[in-house]
Design a protein around this motif. Structure first.
Motif, PDB file in Angstrom:
ATOM      1  N   THR A 127       0.811  -1.221   0.000  1.00  0.00           N
ATOM      2  CA  THR A 127       0.000   0.000   0.000  1.00  0.00           C
ATOM      3  C   THR A 127       0.841   1.267   0.000  1.00  0.00           C
ATOM      4  O   THR A 127       0.319   2.348  -0.273  1.00  0.00           O
ATOM      5  CB  THR A 127      -0.954   0.038   1.209  1.00  0.00           C
ATOM      6  OG1 THR A 127      -0.194   0.005   2.424  1.00  0.00           O
ATOM      7  CG2 THR A 127      -1.934  -1.124   1.179  1.00  0.00           C
ATOM      8  N   ARG A 138      -7.455   6.236  -1.401  1.00  0.00           N
ATOM      9  CA  ARG A 138      -7.997   5.735  -0.137  1.00  0.00           C
ATOM     10  C   ARG A 138      -7.679   4.238  -0.088  1.00  0.00           C
ATOM     11  O   ARG A 138      -7.779   3.543  -1.106  1.00  0.00           O
ATOM     12  CB  ARG A 138      -9.506   5.945  -0.081  1.00  0.00           C
ATOM     13  CG  ARG A 138      -9.960   7.397  -0.158  1.00  0.00           C
ATOM     14  CD  ARG A 138     -11.482   7.478  -0.138  1.00  0.00           C
ATOM     15  NE  ARG A 138     -11.935   8.841  -0.345  1.00  0.00           N
ATOM     16  CZ  ARG A 138     -12.166   9.387  -1.548  1.00  0.00           C
ATOM     17  NH1 ARG A 138     -11.951   8.646  -2.650  1.00  0.00           N
ATOM     18  NH2 ARG A 138     -12.567  10.624  -1.662  1.00  0.00           N
ATOM     19  N   TRP A 139      -7.307   3.766   1.094  1.00  0.00           N
ATOM     20  CA  TRP A 139      -6.920   2.358   1.150  1.00  0.00           C
ATOM     21  C   TRP A 139      -8.088   1.456   0.749  1.00  0.00           C
ATOM     22  O   TRP A 139      -7.887   0.375   0.186  1.00  0.00           O
ATOM     23  CB  TRP A 139      -6.361   1.984   2.517  1.00  0.00           C
ATOM     24  CG  TRP A 139      -7.304   2.019   3.685  1.00  0.00           C
ATOM     25  CD1 TRP A 139      -7.392   2.981   4.641  1.00  0.00           C
ATOM     26  CD2 TRP A 139      -8.283   1.029   4.034  1.00  0.00           C
ATOM     27  NE1 TRP A 139      -8.368   2.662   5.570  1.00  0.00           N
ATOM     28  CE2 TRP A 139      -8.920   1.472   5.224  1.00  0.00           C
ATOM     29  CE3 TRP A 139      -8.682  -0.179   3.478  1.00  0.00           C
ATOM     30  CZ2 TRP A 139      -9.938   0.752   5.847  1.00  0.00           C
ATOM     31  CZ3 TRP A 139      -9.697  -0.914   4.095  1.00  0.00           C
ATOM     32  CH2 TRP A 139     -10.306  -0.439   5.267  1.00  0.00           C
ATOM     33  N   GLN A 140      -9.318   1.901   1.038  1.00  0.00           N
ATOM     34  CA  GLN A 140     -10.482   1.097   0.653  1.00  0.00           C
ATOM     35  C   GLN A 140     -10.531   0.916  -0.862  1.00  0.00           C
ATOM     36  O   GLN A 140     -10.774  -0.193  -1.369  1.00  0.00           O
ATOM     37  CB  GLN A 140     -11.771   1.768   1.138  1.00  0.00           C
ATOM     38  CG  GLN A 140     -11.893   1.853   2.657  1.00  0.00           C
ATOM     39  CD  GLN A 140     -11.310   3.135   3.233  1.00  0.00           C
ATOM     40  OE1 GLN A 140     -10.459   3.782   2.614  1.00  0.00           O
ATOM     41  NE2 GLN A 140     -11.782   3.509   4.414  1.00  0.00           N
ATOM     42  N   ASP A 141     -10.281   2.013  -1.598  1.00  0.00           N
ATOM     43  CA  ASP A 141     -10.256   1.918  -3.057  1.00  0.00           C
ATOM     44  C   ASP A 141      -9.054   1.111  -3.534  1.00  0.00           C
ATOM     45  O   ASP A 141      -9.143   0.355  -4.512  1.00  0.00           O
ATOM     46  CB  ASP A 141     -10.203   3.324  -3.664  1.00  0.00           C
ATOM     47  CG  ASP A 141     -11.467   4.127  -3.408  1.00  0.00           C
ATOM     48  OD1 ASP A 141     -12.529   3.511  -3.200  1.00  0.00           O
ATOM     49  OD2 ASP A 141     -11.390   5.372  -3.415  1.00  0.00           O
ATOM     50  N   LEU A 194      -7.545  -1.422  -2.111  1.00  0.00           N
ATOM     51  CA  LEU A 194      -7.772  -2.862  -1.988  1.00  0.00           C
ATOM     52  C   LEU A 194      -8.717  -3.371  -3.076  1.00  0.00           C
ATOM     53  O   LEU A 194      -8.517  -4.465  -3.621  1.00  0.00           O
ATOM     54  CB  LEU A 194      -8.332  -3.192  -0.603  1.00  0.00           C
ATOM     55  CG  LEU A 194      -7.431  -2.903   0.594  1.00  0.00           C
ATOM     56  CD1 LEU A 194      -8.019  -3.516   1.856  1.00  0.00           C
ATOM     57  CD2 LEU A 194      -6.014  -3.409   0.380  1.00  0.00           C
ATOM     58  N   GLU A 195      -9.738  -2.584  -3.387  1.00  0.00           N
ATOM     59  CA  GLU A 195     -10.648  -2.974  -4.475  1.00  0.00           C
ATOM     60  C   GLU A 195      -9.890  -3.089  -5.790  1.00  0.00           C
ATOM     61  O   GLU A 195     -10.067  -4.051  -6.543  1.00  0.00           O
ATOM     62  CB  GLU A 195     -11.776  -1.941  -4.611  1.00  0.00           C
ATOM     63  CG  GLU A 195     -12.691  -1.813  -3.410  1.00  0.00           C
ATOM     64  CD  GLU A 195     -13.716  -2.920  -3.301  1.00  0.00           C
ATOM     65  OE1 GLU A 195     -13.821  -3.748  -4.237  1.00  0.00           O
ATOM     66  OE2 GLU A 195     -14.422  -2.967  -2.270  1.00  0.00           O
ATOM     67  N   CYS A 237      -3.340   5.161   6.221  1.00  0.00           N
ATOM     68  CA  CYS A 237      -3.773   3.761   6.220  1.00  0.00           C
ATOM     69  C   CYS A 237      -3.589   3.151   7.597  1.00  0.00           C
ATOM     70  O   CYS A 237      -2.462   2.880   8.022  1.00  0.00           O
ATOM     71  CB  CYS A 237      -2.970   2.977   5.171  1.00  0.00           C
ATOM     72  SG  CYS A 237      -3.460   1.249   4.995  1.00  0.00           S
ATOM     73  N   GLU A 246     -11.741   1.824  11.812  1.00  0.00           N
ATOM     74  CA  GLU A 246     -11.031   1.600  10.554  1.00  0.00           C
ATOM     75  C   GLU A 246     -10.430   0.201  10.505  1.00  0.00           C
ATOM     76  O   GLU A 246     -10.477  -0.473   9.472  1.00  0.00           O
ATOM     77  CB  GLU A 246      -9.936   2.653  10.395  1.00  0.00           C
ATOM     78  CG  GLU A 246      -9.260   2.628   9.042  1.00  0.00           C
ATOM     79  CD  GLU A 246      -8.196   3.702   8.896  1.00  0.00           C
ATOM     80  OE1 GLU A 246      -7.633   3.813   7.783  1.00  0.00           O
ATOM     81  OE2 GLU A 246      -7.904   4.408   9.881  1.00  0.00           O
ATOM     82  N   GLN A 250     -13.129  -2.238   9.762  1.00  0.00           N
ATOM     83  CA  GLN A 250     -13.491  -2.142   8.347  1.00  0.00           C
ATOM     84  C   GLN A 250     -12.448  -2.818   7.471  1.00  0.00           C
ATOM     85  O   GLN A 250     -12.792  -3.500   6.489  1.00  0.00           O
ATOM     86  CB  GLN A 250     -13.645  -0.671   7.959  1.00  0.00           C
ATOM     87  CG  GLN A 250     -14.082  -0.485   6.508  1.00  0.00           C
ATOM     88  CD  GLN A 250     -14.063   0.973   6.089  1.00  0.00           C
ATOM     89  OE1 GLN A 250     -13.646   1.855   6.820  1.00  0.00           O
ATOM     90  NE2 GLN A 250     -14.520   1.226   4.858  1.00  0.00           N
ATOM     91  N   MET A 251     -11.179  -2.652   7.822  1.00  0.00           N
ATOM     92  CA  MET A 251     -10.109  -3.297   7.058  1.00  0.00           C
ATOM     93  C   MET A 251     -10.263  -4.811   7.096  1.00  0.00           C
ATOM     94  O   MET A 251     -10.133  -5.485   6.057  1.00  0.00           O
ATOM     95  CB  MET A 251      -8.745  -2.881   7.606  1.00  0.00           C
ATOM     96  CG  MET A 251      -7.553  -3.615   7.032  1.00  0.00           C
ATOM     97  SD  MET A 251      -7.102  -3.152   5.355  1.00  0.00           S
ATOM     98  CE  MET A 251      -6.120  -1.678   5.681  1.00  0.00           C
ATOM     99  N   THR A 298     -13.063  -5.873   4.846  1.00  0.00           N
ATOM    100  CA  THR A 298     -12.724  -5.694   3.429  1.00  0.00           C
ATOM    101  C   THR A 298     -11.784  -6.790   2.947  1.00  0.00           C
ATOM    102  O   THR A 298     -11.960  -7.349   1.852  1.00  0.00           O
ATOM    103  CB  THR A 298     -12.089  -4.314   3.207  1.00  0.00           C
ATOM    104  OG1 THR A 298     -12.978  -3.296   3.681  1.00  0.00           O
ATOM    105  CG2 THR A 298     -11.808  -4.078   1.733  1.00  0.00           C
TER     106      THR A 298
END
Length: 262
Positions: free
Chosen positions: A7, A14-17, A19-20, A38, A49, A52-53, A56
């Motif tokens: 990462t 954004r770390w969420q994006d 990972l996707e 992150c 967070e 959520q990680m 995900t």
């Protein structure tokens, strides 16, 4: 093995994006560099967070390791400081506590390992001898090993060019000072580029020699003697024998692309 990405090479997402995107691209693992963007453990929303990680990673079926090499997370003015070798005792304690926090993060996420390094030696008025430096480093690592054992998390120590422990011979000597901790607990993060940069023997020789302690791999291209992470094809590494060696030893962990400036 599971091909992954770090990462620290996705700092503008954004770390969420991120990972996707990795999952969409076919990556099977992610090296999570704990940083200000992150999983910042000093942020007010850290607990939510982290949960959520975990969700995900499970949804995207991504394996993970936790990386601790953020540049300015602990000190906004000095890159990678403080370290386990900082001259101030308070700085060394801060690094130890940070590593323990990263171990806790790994335990929560079910990560395969936590990766860390020694840090570089700063110039001091009275420079200690090499043996004293090894003992000081081992004294800082020992509580980290104990905390990792208590949380059932593996540690992958990374030799890094320019740091006190930069070669595989340095790592081997560190193992002696640490009284050879169990390979199931205290292992290696091997950076393929670092091997090409500083070692004389071919990369596959080291992968085979250290297979019992090999928990995590970083991969990128590089030129001999120049510590600069390069996209594949821009350096000198022949990756065919490297990948063949990993297959031969049955390596099943993450092999994470590390291009933090690209």
């Amino acid at each position: 093995m599971k091909l992954g990405y770090n990462t620290n090479g996705l700092a503008f997402h954004r770390w969420q994006d991120a990972l996707e995107l990795l999952a969409e691209s076919g990556y099977a693992s992610v090296a999570i560099t704990v940083d200000c963007h992150c999983l910042d453990p000093f942020g007010s929303g850290f607990v939510d967070e982290l949960a959520q990680m975990r969700r995900t990673l499970e949804r995207l079926r991504l394996a993970s390791v936790v990386e601790t090499g953020a540049r300015y997370l602990l000190d906004p003015r000095h890159k990678h400081e403080p370290t386990l070798l900082s001259p101030e005792a308070d700085g060394r304690r801060r690094r130890i506590e940070f590593l323990k926090t990263c171990i806790d993060i790994a335990a929560e996420l079910g990560s395969e390992a936590v990766s860390f390094w020694s840090g570089a030696m700063q110039r001091r008025r009275e420079q200690p001898d090499e043996e004293s430096i090894f003992r000081s480093l081992a004294a800082g690592i020992q509580p980290v090993i104990e905390h990792a054992a208590a949380r059932d998390v593996r540690l992958g120590f990374e030799p890094e060019p320019g740091m006190f422990i930069e070669s595989m011979a340095d790592y081997d000597r560190l193992l002696d000072v640490l009284a050879r901790p169990e390979p199931e607990r205290f292992g290696l993060t091997i950076d393929v580029g670092h091997l090409h940069c500083v070692e004389d023997e071919p990369i596959p020789v080291h992968l085979s020699r250290w297979q019992d302690r090999l928990f995590n791999i970083h991969i990128e291209d590089m030129r001999r003697g120049v510590h600069e992470h390069l996209p594949f094809g821009e350096g000198e590494i022949d990756f065919v024998p490297v990948l063949a060696a990993l297959e031969e030893i049955g390596y099943a962990g993450g092999t994470h692309v590390e291009l933090s400036r690209h």
